[in-house]
Design a protein around this motif. Structure first.
Motif, PDB file in Angstrom:
ATOM      1  N   MET A 272      -5.862  -8.753  -3.367  1.00 48.48           N
ATOM      2  CA  MET A 272      -5.585  -7.957  -2.109  1.00 48.48           C
ATOM      3  C   MET A 272      -6.282  -6.829  -1.675  1.00 48.48           C
ATOM      4  O   MET A 272      -6.776  -6.609  -0.788  1.00 48.48           O
ATOM      5  CB  MET A 272      -3.916  -7.781  -2.043  1.00 48.48           C
ATOM      6  N   ALA A 273      -6.476  -5.989  -2.891  1.00 49.50           N
ATOM      7  CA  ALA A 273      -7.028  -4.598  -2.797  1.00 49.50           C
ATOM      8  C   ALA A 273      -8.537  -4.871  -2.712  1.00 49.50           C
ATOM      9  O   ALA A 273      -9.203  -4.414  -1.614  1.00 49.50           O
ATOM     10  CB  ALA A 273      -6.937  -3.930  -4.099  1.00 49.50           C
ATOM     11  N   THR A 274      -9.267  -5.946  -3.013  1.00 49.94           N
ATOM     12  CA  THR A 274     -10.487  -6.440  -2.729  1.00 49.94           C
ATOM     13  C   THR A 274     -10.723  -6.805  -1.308  1.00 49.94           C
ATOM     14  O   THR A 274     -11.694  -6.224  -0.505  1.00 49.94           O
ATOM     15  CB  THR A 274     -11.100  -7.499  -3.593  1.00 49.94           C
ATOM     16  N   LEU A 275     -10.042  -7.548  -0.811  1.00 49.07           N
ATOM     17  CA  LEU A 275      -9.714  -8.089   0.719  1.00 49.07           C
ATOM     18  C   LEU A 275      -9.695  -6.877   1.419  1.00 49.07           C
ATOM     19  O   LEU A 275     -10.237  -6.831   2.575  1.00 49.07           O
ATOM     20  CB  LEU A 275      -8.680  -9.208   0.794  1.00 49.07           C
ATOM     21  N   ALA A 276      -8.735  -5.958   1.138  1.00 47.39           N
ATOM     22  CA  ALA A 276      -8.595  -5.076   1.902  1.00 47.39           C
ATOM     23  C   ALA A 276      -9.678  -3.988   2.291  1.00 47.39           C
ATOM     24  O   ALA A 276      -9.629  -3.224   3.400  1.00 47.39           O
ATOM     25  CB  ALA A 276      -7.306  -3.919   1.316  1.00 47.39           C
ATOM     26  N   LYS A 277     -10.765  -4.011   1.375  1.00 44.91           N
ATOM     27  CA  LYS A 277     -11.828  -3.242   1.604  1.00 44.91           C
ATOM     28  C   LYS A 277     -12.570  -3.725   2.957  1.00 44.91           C
ATOM     29  O   LYS A 277     -13.314  -2.909   3.468  1.00 44.91           O
ATOM     30  CB  LYS A 277     -12.911  -3.120   0.298  1.00 44.91           C
ATOM     31  N   GLY A 278     -12.584  -5.026   3.107  1.00 45.58           N
ATOM     32  CA  GLY A 278     -13.104  -5.463   4.463  1.00 45.58           C
ATOM     33  C   GLY A 278     -12.145  -5.858   5.559  1.00 45.58           C
ATOM     34  O   GLY A 278     -12.666  -6.708   6.605  1.00 45.58           O
ATOM     35  N   SER A 279     -10.974  -5.706   5.460  1.00 48.50           N
ATOM     36  CA  SER A 279     -10.052  -6.428   6.435  1.00 48.50           C
ATOM     37  C   SER A 279      -8.877  -5.285   6.575  1.00 48.50           C
ATOM     38  O   SER A 279      -8.023  -5.061   5.806  1.00 48.50           O
ATOM     39  CB  SER A 279      -9.683  -7.675   5.893  1.00 48.50           C
ATOM     40  N   ARG A 280      -8.631  -5.028   7.931  1.00 48.55           N
ATOM     41  CA  ARG A 280      -7.630  -4.242   8.353  1.00 48.55           C
ATOM     42  C   ARG A 280      -6.226  -4.953   8.003  1.00 48.55           C
ATOM     43  O   ARG A 280      -5.356  -4.214   7.561  1.00 48.55           O
ATOM     44  CB  ARG A 280      -7.534  -3.773   9.787  1.00 48.55           C
ATOM     45  N   PHE A 281      -6.205  -6.231   8.406  1.00 50.30           N
ATOM     46  CA  PHE A 281      -4.858  -6.892   8.139  1.00 50.30           C
ATOM     47  C   PHE A 281      -4.438  -6.709   6.557  1.00 50.30           C
ATOM     48  O   PHE A 281      -3.381  -6.459   6.407  1.00 50.30           O
ATOM     49  CB  PHE A 281      -5.159  -8.300   8.355  1.00 50.30           C
ATOM     50  N   PHE A 282      -5.268  -6.852   5.542  1.00 48.38           N
ATOM     51  CA  PHE A 282      -4.888  -6.865   4.138  1.00 48.38           C
ATOM     52  C   PHE A 282      -4.514  -5.328   3.932  1.00 48.38           C
ATOM     53  O   PHE A 282      -3.705  -5.117   2.952  1.00 48.38           O
ATOM     54  CB  PHE A 282      -5.964  -7.427   3.489  1.00 48.38           C
ATOM     55  N   ARG A 283      -5.235  -4.442   4.167  1.00 49.03           N
ATOM     56  CA  ARG A 283      -5.041  -3.205   4.107  1.00 49.03           C
ATOM     57  C   ARG A 283      -3.342  -2.819   4.699  1.00 49.03           C
ATOM     58  O   ARG A 283      -2.609  -2.090   3.939  1.00 49.03           O
ATOM     59  CB  ARG A 283      -5.832  -2.136   4.829  1.00 49.03           C
ATOM     60  N   GLU A 284      -3.150  -3.339   5.722  1.00 47.43           N
ATOM     61  CA  GLU A 284      -1.652  -3.098   6.240  1.00 47.43           C
ATOM     62  C   GLU A 284      -0.616  -3.915   5.461  1.00 47.43           C
ATOM     63  O   GLU A 284       0.195  -3.409   5.093  1.00 47.43           O
ATOM     64  CB  GLU A 284      -1.684  -3.672   8.035  1.00 47.43           C
ATOM     65  N   GLU A 285      -1.094  -4.987   5.000  1.00 46.87           N
ATOM     66  CA  GLU A 285      -0.245  -5.787   4.034  1.00 46.87           C
ATOM     67  C   GLU A 285       0.001  -4.816   2.724  1.00 46.87           C
ATOM     68  O   GLU A 285       1.208  -5.049   2.273  1.00 46.87           O
ATOM     69  CB  GLU A 285      -0.878  -7.261   3.847  1.00 46.87           C
ATOM     70  N   LEU A 286      -0.987  -4.608   2.353  1.00 42.80           N
ATOM     71  CA  LEU A 286      -0.665  -3.758   0.936  1.00 42.80           C
ATOM     72  C   LEU A 286      -0.108  -2.444   1.214  1.00 42.80           C
ATOM     73  O   LEU A 286       0.948  -2.182   0.316  1.00 42.80           O
ATOM     74  CB  LEU A 286      -2.067  -3.173   0.699  1.00 42.80           C
ATOM     75  N   ALA A 287      -0.326  -1.913   2.399  1.00 38.57           N
ATOM     76  CA  ALA A 287       0.658  -0.716   2.720  1.00 38.57           C
ATOM     77  C   ALA A 287       2.147  -1.039   2.941  1.00 38.57           C
ATOM     78  O   ALA A 287       2.928   0.168   2.656  1.00 38.57           O
ATOM     79  CB  ALA A 287       0.007  -0.041   4.034  1.00 38.57           C
ATOM     80  N   ARG A 288       2.525  -2.214   3.106  1.00 37.77           N
ATOM     81  CA  ARG A 288       4.001  -2.602   3.350  1.00 37.77           C
ATOM     82  C   ARG A 288       4.547  -2.861   2.039  1.00 37.77           C
ATOM     83  O   ARG A 288       5.781  -2.857   2.219  1.00 37.77           O
ATOM     84  CB  ARG A 288       4.222  -3.769   4.185  1.00 37.77           C
ATOM     85  N   GLU A 289       3.870  -2.672   0.921  1.00 34.14           N
ATOM     86  CA  GLU A 289       4.482  -2.914  -0.536  1.00 34.14           C
ATOM     87  C   GLU A 289       5.184  -1.763  -0.853  1.00 34.14           C
ATOM     88  O   GLU A 289       4.555  -0.661  -0.666  1.00 34.14           O
ATOM     89  CB  GLU A 289       3.670  -3.258  -1.451  1.00 34.14           C
ATOM     90  N   GLN A 290       6.753  -1.633  -1.211  1.00 36.64           N
ATOM     91  CA  GLN A 290       7.172  -0.697  -1.499  1.00 36.64           C
ATOM     92  C   GLN A 290       6.948  -0.207  -2.746  1.00 36.64           C
ATOM     93  O   GLN A 290       7.177  -1.071  -3.726  1.00 36.64           O
ATOM     94  CB  GLN A 290       8.720  -0.728  -1.214  1.00 36.64           C
ATOM     95  N   PRO A 291       6.610   1.141  -3.308  1.00 36.36           N
ATOM     96  CA  PRO A 291       6.439   1.540  -4.678  1.00 36.36           C
ATOM     97  C   PRO A 291       7.736   1.287  -5.366  1.00 36.36           C
ATOM     98  O   PRO A 291       8.984   1.584  -4.991  1.00 36.36           O
ATOM     99  CB  PRO A 291       6.005   2.971  -4.474  1.00 36.36           C
ATOM    100  N   PRO A 292       7.515   0.998  -6.751  1.00 41.82           N
ATOM    101  CA  PRO A 292       8.692   0.855  -7.729  1.00 41.82           C
ATOM    102  C   PRO A 292       9.562   2.316  -7.720  1.00 41.82           C
ATOM    103  O   PRO A 292       8.965   3.115  -7.787  1.00 41.82           O
ATOM    104  CB  PRO A 292       7.956   0.553  -8.906  1.00 41.82           C
ATOM    105  N   VAL A 293      10.745   1.931  -7.840  1.00 38.70           N
ATOM    106  CA  VAL A 293      11.578   3.176  -7.793  1.00 38.70           C
ATOM    107  C   VAL A 293      11.709   3.418  -9.497  1.00 38.70           C
ATOM    108  O   VAL A 293      11.901   2.772 -10.313  1.00 38.70           O
ATOM    109  CB  VAL A 293      13.025   2.688  -7.456  1.00 38.70           C
ATOM    110  N   LYS A 294      11.325   4.743  -9.714  1.00 40.71           N
ATOM    111  CA  LYS A 294      11.487   5.322 -10.812  1.00 40.71           C
ATOM    112  C   LYS A 294      12.773   5.674 -11.466  1.00 40.71           C
ATOM    113  O   LYS A 294      13.706   6.022 -10.736  1.00 40.71           O
ATOM    114  CB  LYS A 294      10.717   6.768 -10.938  1.00 40.71           C
ATOM    115  N   ALA A 295      13.038   5.426 -12.638  1.00 41.54           N
ATOM    116  CA  ALA A 295      14.380   5.419 -13.344  1.00 41.54           C
ATOM    117  C   ALA A 295      14.436   6.750 -13.465  1.00 41.54           C
ATOM    118  O   ALA A 295      13.356   7.524 -13.964  1.00 41.54           O
ATOM    119  CB  ALA A 295      14.487   4.614 -14.578  1.00 41.54           C
ATOM    120  N   GLU A 296      15.543   7.576 -13.394  1.00 41.58           N
ATOM    121  CA  GLU A 296      15.880   8.713 -13.504  1.00 41.58           C
ATOM    122  C   GLU A 296      16.262   9.389 -14.908  1.00 41.58           C
ATOM    123  O   GLU A 296      17.276   8.350 -15.718  1.00 41.58           O
ATOM    124  CB  GLU A 296      16.957   9.478 -12.505  1.00 41.58           C
TER     125      GLU A 296
END
Length: 296
Positions: A272-296
């Motif tokens: 997905m990261a490779t595709l995102a370099k040449g595609s706005r669509f895949f950049r936006e799809e990657l951006a929608r991924e929520q970062p993992p919640v860090k344990a406190e």
């Protein structure tokens, strides 16, 4: 790049266009010249992927090693990554089809015509409810540079397309020989049931039990006679034929990247990261991924 073959009612391609077999339709001159040129221009904007067959969570079977696919690929509608083991209903449907870019307008126009033809050809169980062509695999056939020498990899072994309903393909560039073979499993061939040369600008449409369930198909070889060099330019690879295969995946089985399981996301995130370099669509799809919640 070689000029497209002559078209028109008296051309050799037009005369060949009438070839038909029940459940299998072939039109050698399906693509209009203007549409062909528009598709080639669009293909020149793509950045195909070289995929590995396996991944961390889907490792090679015992005794086998990781391997790269024979050719670079691109998918539209949904991307079936090799390392997710493609779409194989009824069990292999979860985390198999990752939402991908929509079809460009020139392909949408072809789909309208192909779907109308398919609905005239197929009825009942051969035409699943809700069927529409919403996924496309773009295969780039040619030769790749290996250890300083060019190796021809323009072929595909026996396989089945497991997506339900009719399958359509458009061919560009050098002609290719496709064969349908009866077989109990890949590698144990009984007989060639049908073989067809797929010409530049042609449409192949097949469906029904005989061609989807009872036979495998394979690309036996791709010619070199016409001297086609196809876009886009790729490092260490020369493309002489491009095939666009259109299929149907139920919409409920198409999953946005952010909705995949954690394991599937980890396996395909580098792609997905490779595709995102040449595609706005895949950049936006990657951006929608929520970062993992860090344990406190």
């Amino acid at each position: 790049m070689a000029l497209p073959p002559r078209r028109g009612p008296g051309s050799p391609l037009a005369r060949k266009a009438a070839q038909r077999t029940p459940g299998h339709h072939y039109n050698a001159s399906f693509l209009a010249s203007a549409d062909r040129a528009e598709i080639l221009a669009w293909l020149g904007t793509l950045h195909p992927l070289w995929e590995e067959r396996y991944s961390k969570h889907f490792p090679p079977p015992e005794g086998q090693q990781q391997r790269r696919l024979l050719r670079p690929v691109y998918w539209l509608g949904n991307w079936q990554f090799a390392c997710l083991d493609y779409y194989r209903p009824p069990k292999g449907v979860k985390d198999r089809c990752v939402k991908a870019e929509p079809f460009p307008a020139v392909l949408e126009r072809q789909i309208v015509k192909v779907e109308a033809l398919a609905r005239r050809m197929f009825r009942g169980p051969d035409m699943p409810q809700g069927w529409h062509l919403n996924t496309c695999l773009v295969n780039f056939y040619g030769s790749r540079l290996e250890d300083g020498r060019w190796v021809d990899t323009a072929r595909v072994g026996e396989h089945k397309d497991f997506e339900p309903g009719p399958v359509a393909s458009l061919s560009l560039g050098e002609r290719a020989l496709i064969q349908f073979v009866t077989s109990t499993r890949p590698g144990e061939r009984d007989a060639v049931v049908l073989e067809q040369w797929l010409d530049d600008g042609s449409l192949q449409l097949f469906g029904g039990a005989q061609w989807k369930d009872q036979t495998f198909h394979r690309v036996q070889r791709v010619d070199t006679r016409a001297g086609h060099v196809m876009p886009p330019e790729l490092p260490d690879f020369r493309t002489r034929r491009i095939n666009l295969t259109f299929r149907y995946v139920p919409d409920a089985h198409v999953t946005p990247f952010a909705a995949l399981s954690a394991e599937a996301r980890e396996d395909v995130r580098p792609y997905m990261a490779t595709l995102a370099k040449g595609s706005r669509f895949f950049r936006e799809e990657l951006a929608r991924e929520q970062p993992p919640v860090k344990a406190e």
